[in-house]
Design a protein around this motif. Structure first.
Motif, PDB file in Angstrom:
ATOM      1  N   HIS A  67       0.996  -1.416   0.059  1.00 36.10           N
ATOM      2  CA  HIS A  67       0.043   0.122   0.093  1.00 36.10           C
ATOM      3  C   HIS A  67       0.970   1.351  -0.088  1.00 36.10           C
ATOM      4  N   VAL A  68       1.931   1.243   0.624  1.00 35.09           N
ATOM      5  CA  VAL A  68       2.882   2.410   0.563  1.00 35.09           C
ATOM      6  C   VAL A  68       3.420   2.391  -0.874  1.00 35.09           C
ATOM      7  N   ILE A  69       3.898   1.434  -1.605  1.00 36.00           N
ATOM      8  CA  ILE A  69       3.977   1.566  -2.899  1.00 36.00           C
ATOM      9  C   ILE A  69       2.952   2.257  -3.826  1.00 36.00           C
ATOM     10  N   HIS A  70       1.684   1.698  -3.528  1.00 30.82           N
ATOM     11  CA  HIS A  70       0.604   2.267  -4.150  1.00 30.82           C
ATOM     12  C   HIS A  70       0.632   3.670  -4.112  1.00 30.82           C
ATOM     13  N   GLY A  71       0.835   4.197  -2.983  1.00 27.76           N
ATOM     14  CA  GLY A  71       1.191   5.653  -2.608  1.00 27.76           C
ATOM     15  C   GLY A  71       2.470   6.277  -3.798  1.00 27.76           C
ATOM     16  N   PHE A  72       3.402   5.434  -3.742  1.00 25.10           N
ATOM     17  CA  PHE A  72       4.324   5.813  -4.675  1.00 25.10           C
ATOM     18  C   PHE A  72       3.971   6.013  -6.235  1.00 25.10           C
ATOM     19  N   LEU A  73       3.235   5.007  -6.302  1.00 23.26           N
ATOM     20  CA  LEU A  73       2.767   4.959  -7.891  1.00 23.26           C
ATOM     21  C   LEU A  73       1.683   6.032  -7.909  1.00 23.26           C
ATOM     22  N   PHE A  74       0.596   6.255  -7.270  1.00 22.52           N
ATOM     23  CA  PHE A  74      -0.171   7.212  -7.215  1.00 22.52           C
ATOM     24  C   PHE A  74       0.562   8.770  -7.395  1.00 22.52           C
ATOM     25  N   ILE A 135      -5.491   2.372   3.413  1.00 19.64           N
ATOM     26  CA  ILE A 135      -5.464   3.852   2.679  1.00 19.64           C
ATOM     27  C   ILE A 135      -4.397   4.830   3.376  1.00 19.64           C
ATOM     28  N   GLY A 136      -4.573   4.576   4.653  1.00 19.94           N
ATOM     29  CA  GLY A 136      -3.301   5.410   5.333  1.00 19.94           C
ATOM     30  C   GLY A 136      -2.146   5.191   5.053  1.00 19.94           C
ATOM     31  N   TRP A 137      -1.701   3.879   4.707  1.00 20.05           N
ATOM     32  CA  TRP A 137      -0.317   3.498   4.274  1.00 20.05           C
ATOM     33  C   TRP A 137      -0.141   3.925   2.738  1.00 20.05           C
ATOM     34  N   MET A 138      -1.256   4.047   2.143  1.00 17.83           N
ATOM     35  CA  MET A 138      -0.912   4.533   0.838  1.00 17.83           C
ATOM     36  C   MET A 138      -0.815   6.057   0.729  1.00 17.83           C
ATOM     37  N   ALA A 139      -1.478   6.917   1.618  1.00 17.66           N
ATOM     38  CA  ALA A 139      -1.244   8.258   2.092  1.00 17.66           C
ATOM     39  C   ALA A 139       0.028   8.601   2.451  1.00 17.66           C
ATOM     40  N   TRP A 143       2.802  10.681   0.505  1.00 20.82           N
ATOM     41  CA  TRP A 143       3.556  12.046   1.258  1.00 20.82           C
ATOM     42  C   TRP A 143       4.993  11.675   1.078  1.00 20.82           C
ATOM     43  N   LEU A 144       5.515  10.404   1.324  1.00 24.11           N
ATOM     44  CA  LEU A 144       6.783  10.097   1.283  1.00 24.11           C
ATOM     45  C   LEU A 144       7.575  10.402  -0.215  1.00 24.11           C
ATOM     46  N   ALA A 145       6.567  10.100  -1.280  1.00 23.61           N
ATOM     47  CA  ALA A 145       7.268  10.248  -2.487  1.00 23.61           C
ATOM     48  C   ALA A 145       7.180  11.621  -2.853  1.00 23.61           C
ATOM     49  N   SER A 146       6.455  12.536  -2.261  1.00 21.99           N
ATOM     50  CA  SER A 146       6.516  14.016  -2.538  1.00 21.99           C
ATOM     51  C   SER A 146       7.791  14.559  -1.657  1.00 21.99           C
ATOM     52  N   ARG A 147       8.364  14.052  -0.787  1.00 23.85           N
ATOM     53  CA  ARG A 147       9.359  14.536  -0.235  1.00 23.85           C
ATOM     54  C   ARG A 147      10.751  13.855  -0.476  1.00 23.85           C
ATOM     55  N   LEU A 148      10.756  12.618  -1.087  1.00 30.98           N
ATOM     56  CA  LEU A 148      12.060  12.042  -1.567  1.00 30.98           C
ATOM     57  C   LEU A 148      12.313  12.413  -3.063  1.00 30.98           C
ATOM     58  N   PRO A 149      13.720  12.312  -3.529  1.00 31.79           N
ATOM     59  CA  PRO A 149      13.904  12.240  -4.850  1.00 31.79           C
ATOM     60  C   PRO A 149      13.483  11.018  -5.427  1.00 31.79           C
ATOM     61  N   ALA A 150      13.212  11.154  -6.783  1.00 30.79           N
ATOM     62  CA  ALA A 150      12.508  10.118  -7.622  1.00 30.79           C
ATOM     63  C   ALA A 150      13.420   8.592  -7.475  1.00 30.79           C
ATOM     64  N   ALA A 157      10.836   1.456  -3.293  1.00 31.88           N
ATOM     65  CA  ALA A 157       9.699   0.397  -3.715  1.00 31.88           C
ATOM     66  C   ALA A 157      10.588  -0.845  -3.971  1.00 31.88           C
ATOM     67  N   ILE A 158      11.712  -0.897  -4.687  1.00 32.08           N
ATOM     68  CA  ILE A 158      12.329  -2.074  -5.073  1.00 32.08           C
ATOM     69  C   ILE A 158      12.687  -2.921  -3.581  1.00 32.08           C
ATOM     70  N   ALA A 159      12.849  -2.324  -2.748  1.00 30.33           N
ATOM     71  CA  ALA A 159      13.702  -2.718  -1.343  1.00 30.33           C
ATOM     72  C   ALA A 159      12.321  -3.097  -0.800  1.00 30.33           C
ATOM     73  N   PHE A 160      11.174  -2.584  -0.812  1.00 30.66           N
ATOM     74  CA  PHE A 160       9.985  -3.173  -0.246  1.00 30.66           C
ATOM     75  C   PHE A 160       9.667  -4.524  -1.129  1.00 30.66           C
ATOM     76  N   GLU A 161       9.668  -4.529  -2.087  1.00 33.31           N
ATOM     77  CA  GLU A 161       9.375  -5.723  -2.883  1.00 33.31           C
ATOM     78  C   GLU A 161      10.096  -6.814  -2.745  1.00 33.31           C
TER      79      GLU A 161
END
Length: 192
Positions: A67-74, A135-139, A143-150, A157-161
């Motif tokens: 779900h965190v990765i969903h947030g990255f993708l969204f 949904i919270g984990w996605m959010a 948020w994390l993607a908005s703060r980190l470099p791409a 995301a790869i590390a989580f997978e």
């Protein structure tokens, strides 16, 4: 040459809209007769047993990484697809899409598909607490993607997978693959 888009930021009104969308999703799940909390009667922060009746019933589990990765993708989709004032509503849109998935995931068609095509033979769906936490984990991922470099977001995301693949023989990639195009060899390996 097109100028790079600035990072997405969430304004107060958009955050309120995201919360309202989350509440609406909770009401829909309640109307679908989803259990509010785990049948065990408790709410845990972490439940790590995948092959358990308590899987997908608490605030966090192995699938929270997905779900965190969903947030990255969204975030990536919104960053590249939304322009102008529409960018302001990226988080509420992401919450609505994730919420739609939570509703669909807990519908008979997807529950039955999970039982038929994956190793989740006894899967009964999520509690409402778990769906809202997802949904919270996605959010959080958004948020994390908005703060980190791409590059850091992609690396995470790869590390989580890879981490969830090593820990539970499942991850977002395999979950989607097995839901859409089940592979017997993967199901056998996952059943380990």
């Amino acid at each position: 040459m097109r100028r790079a888009q600035p990072p997405l930021r969430v304004a107060g009104s958009a955050a309120i809209a995201a919360l309202v969308a989350g509440l609406l999703i909770a009401v829909i799940l309640l109307a679908m007769d989803r259990p509010p909390i785990c049948a065990c009667g408790t709410i845990k922060f972490w439940h790590g047993a995948v092959n358990s009746s308590e899987n997908s019933q608490h605030l966090a589990d192995w699938y929270s990484f997905s779900h965190v990765i969903h947030g990255f993708l969204f975030y990536a989709a919104a960053h590249f697809l939304l322009r102008g004032r529409a960018r302001h509503w990226a988080l509420p849109i992401a919450v609505a899409v994730e919420g739609f998935w939570e509703i669909l995931e807990n519908s008979p068609i997807i529950l039955n598909r999970y039982r038929e095509a994956t190793i989740a033979l006894g899967y009964a769906g999520d509690s409402i607490v778990n769906s809202l936490a997802d949904i919270g984990w996605m959010a959080f991922g958004f948020w994390l993607a908005s703060r980190l470099p791409a590059w850091a977001t992609i690396a995470l995301a790869i590390a989580f997978e890879l981490f969830t693949l090593a820990m539970i023989r499942d991850n977002l990639t395999l979950n989607v693959l097995m839901l859409v195009w089940p592979v017997d060899a993967i199901r056998t390996w996952q059943g380990g």
